[in-house]
Design a protein around this motif. Sequence first.
Motif, PDB file in Angstrom:
ATOM      1  N   ALA A 130     -35.941  29.104  59.118  1.00 44.75           N
ATOM      2  CA  ALA A 130     -35.556  27.916  59.892  1.00 44.75           C
ATOM      3  C   ALA A 130     -34.478  28.257  60.926  1.00 44.75           C
ATOM      4  CB  ALA A 130     -35.062  26.823  58.940  1.00 44.75           C
ATOM      5  N   SER A 185     -29.262  19.685  56.437  1.00 44.02           N
ATOM      6  CA  SER A 185     -29.674  20.096  57.781  1.00 44.02           C
ATOM      7  C   SER A 185     -31.206  20.123  57.859  1.00 44.02           C
ATOM      8  CB  SER A 185     -29.125  21.497  58.073  1.00 44.02           C
ATOM      9  OG  SER A 185     -29.748  22.024  59.208  1.00 44.02           O
ATOM     10  N   LEU A 186     -31.871  20.249  56.705  1.00 46.61           N
ATOM     11  CA  LEU A 186     -33.334  20.392  56.663  1.00 46.61           C
ATOM     12  C   LEU A 186     -33.971  19.179  55.986  1.00 46.61           C
ATOM     13  CD1 LEU A 186     -33.455  24.077  55.354  1.00 46.61           C
ATOM     14  CD2 LEU A 186     -34.007  23.347  57.678  1.00 46.61           C
ATOM     15  N   ASP A 208     -31.835  14.698  60.437  1.00 48.72           N
ATOM     16  CA  ASP A 208     -31.468  14.806  61.858  1.00 48.72           C
ATOM     17  C   ASP A 208     -32.743  15.053  62.653  1.00 48.72           C
ATOM     18  OD1 ASP A 208     -32.043  17.546  61.821  1.00 48.72           O
ATOM     19  OD2 ASP A 208     -29.951  18.143  61.564  1.00 48.72           O
ATOM     20  N   SER A 209     -32.609  15.161  63.983  1.00 47.73           N
ATOM     21  CA  SER A 209     -33.814  15.256  64.817  1.00 47.73           C
ATOM     22  C   SER A 209     -34.417  16.665  64.780  1.00 47.73           C
ATOM     23  CB  SER A 209     -33.467  14.879  66.258  1.00 47.73           C
ATOM     24  OG  SER A 209     -32.420  15.725  66.690  1.00 47.73           O
ATOM     25  N   THR A 210     -33.734  17.610  64.144  1.00 50.18           N
ATOM     26  CA  THR A 210     -34.248  18.981  64.068  1.00 50.18           C
ATOM     27  C   THR A 210     -34.396  19.357  62.588  1.00 50.18           C
ATOM     28  OG1 THR A 210     -31.958  19.736  64.249  1.00 50.18           O
ATOM     29  CG2 THR A 210     -33.280  19.790  66.269  1.00 50.18           C
ATOM     30  N   GLN A 211     -35.255  18.619  61.886  1.00 54.02           N
ATOM     31  CA  GLN A 211     -35.342  18.779  60.427  1.00 54.02           C
ATOM     32  C   GLN A 211     -35.893  20.131  59.996  1.00 54.02           C
ATOM     33  OE1 GLN A 211     -38.071  18.700  58.083  1.00 54.02           O
ATOM     34  NE2 GLN A 211     -39.767  18.681  59.545  1.00 54.02           N
ATOM     35  N   THR A 213     -35.169  22.961  61.655  1.00 55.97           N
ATOM     36  CA  THR A 213     -34.268  24.007  62.151  1.00 55.97           C
ATOM     37  C   THR A 213     -32.948  23.911  61.409  1.00 55.97           C
ATOM     38  OG1 THR A 213     -35.263  23.736  64.314  1.00 55.97           O
ATOM     39  CG2 THR A 213     -33.205  24.979  64.255  1.00 55.97           C
ATOM     40  N   ASP A 215     -29.573  23.902  61.618  1.00 47.77           N
ATOM     41  CA  ASP A 215     -28.487  23.822  62.592  1.00 47.77           C
ATOM     42  C   ASP A 215     -27.536  22.713  62.170  1.00 47.77           C
ATOM     43  OD1 ASP A 215     -29.669  21.383  63.161  1.00 47.77           O
ATOM     44  OD2 ASP A 215     -30.689  22.101  64.950  1.00 47.77           O
ATOM     45  N   ASN A 217     -26.815  19.847  63.615  1.00 50.17           N
ATOM     46  CA  ASN A 217     -27.007  18.503  64.178  1.00 50.17           C
ATOM     47  C   ASN A 217     -26.685  17.412  63.171  1.00 50.17           C
ATOM     48  OD1 ASN A 217     -27.717  19.427  66.613  1.00 50.17           O
ATOM     49  ND2 ASN A 217     -29.930  19.141  66.384  1.00 50.17           N
TER      50      ASN A 217
END
Length: 527
Positions: A130, A185-186, A208-211, A213, A215, A217
């Motif tokens: 990821a 984060s995931l 978050d909007s980058t589930q 990745t 990161d 966020n």
Amino acid sequence: MRFLPFLPFLLQVQIGVAIVPFYPWFSPLWQYEESLYIGPYFNTAKLNRTDAGSAIAAEWVRVAYHDMANADVEAGIGGIDMSIAFELDRPENPGQGLKDALNDFRTIYTPTLNMADSIALGVVFGLVAAGGPLIPFRGGRIEARSAGPLGVPQPQESLESHTDAFRRQGLSTTEMIQLVACGHSLGGVRNPDFADMVPEDGTHKFFDSTQATFDNNVVTGYLDSTTENPLVVAQNATFRSDLRIFNSDGNKTMEALANADAFASTCATVMEKMINTVPGGVTLTEPIEPAQFTVARMLITALVANQTQISVTTRWLNPSSNNKVTIFWTDKLHPDNCTREICSATAKTVSEQPVEPASSAPTILATINPYRFHKFVFNISSTVVPDKFWFEVEDSAVGDEPFIGNNGGQGFTRLDNFDVFLDSVKTLEAATNDSLVFVVAVRKSNRPSKISIDYVDISADAAPEFNPKIDTNDFSPDPSIVPTFEYEFWTAPVPFLFSTYTLTVVRDGQRIVLDKDQLITDRVNIL
Ligand code: HEM
């Protein structure tokens, strides 16, 4: 089933001025190294499973936390031990994601890379895949045989109960905030599991909007109040456990995690602590490092013209452009005939990384650790009894003298000098039948009294649900396969759904056990 002795210590070899780790051929450490950096056991195609909604990495990270979360570190109870497989009917462990993750690991089970180690390795692979940090992997976990105590935190509980639960798990309040932020984060929250937070049928609300990745966020969105994390903004405030946890120290820890590099390194530390939480009495290995030189996939085939074909692949870390590898062997019966010129071969094909399909985690690990593979394919007379192989690597990184890859001085041997080997597997063209036929070649001049295969049956009815089961079948001589000058052929059925196997050869009252890595074949005959 017997496997080679466990070697928890780290052996080393010298390359130029550098000291690098060395893992004896077929030892559990060798298997861990292969699994981690090349991945033949840990089938990372599973990372591309498409039926999850959440990233597969999210399922792998959550199952690890739920396995560990009922640990009582002071009492030495629990940790990563696959007890979660016995705890799935508890309200604190809802969701298909936990089952799917365990199913991923069950199908690659080996006695070394058991379910407990696979759960830990899933976090290592999941984070890297990821885009997150690479955390060191140590092996040696032991599988629980029954459920542990209750103790996985649930969103409707109070902050005090969460702080207590994390303290029991060996984590401070700061580490609790860090681990929850890193984990969340995931992936996200699923409707069937938490309909109070996600009311629409069959949907997910991601943290978050980058589930997919790894990161921060989830942190920055929380700090600037744009987050849609259901555990922060749930309509019913009872379920806002992330909110209560994140601001439990006045946002001090979350503000520190707003820096992307700090997030990655902090998460690496707390996730490593999570996967290394194991029951008292379990000793983990040193972190598994990439080996400088290693050997894999020795395939042996009995050819009709009284020849035996050998195919073997070596792997060398950080190759120079002039890197060249030669294989040598000895002949047990005719040592004097076996000069360096006669008993040697040079590599037939050479390949660089990546060797795995794109986007699988070992490819990423291999990009960090570039390897060169040398593949050898050569014939020897079937009358030769090769009792030792070794390799000489010429590479400017090691200076003028070649590096001798001789498995720590023992040579790369097979325990039985090619008297029994897996020659081929028979299968139906369409994979619809429920069994394969394993064909072993048996040297006629040294017939065993018995050959049997132990295999790990991973068919769905294994009990308990995620616990692999070991079955045994005997081989018998098969006159339908025409013998060669030296070899005759014995066969035994094995079901399609197996993950690993060992062969036991009994001769003169002695048992020799060959494991899957010594028993590979590329030859598949259609029945
Ligand atoms: C107080 C502690 C925690 C609570 C109350 C909590 C709660 C939850 C809830 C309610 C879900 C949704 C699950 C579903 O819908 O099936 C979830 C998902 C998840 N949690 Fe936690 N969690 C906690 C700590 C952690 C920790 C420490 C980690 C990992 C280090 C973690 C990793 C995850 C991941 C990766 C998911 C997403 C799973 C997926 O999308 O399949 N959680 N958590």
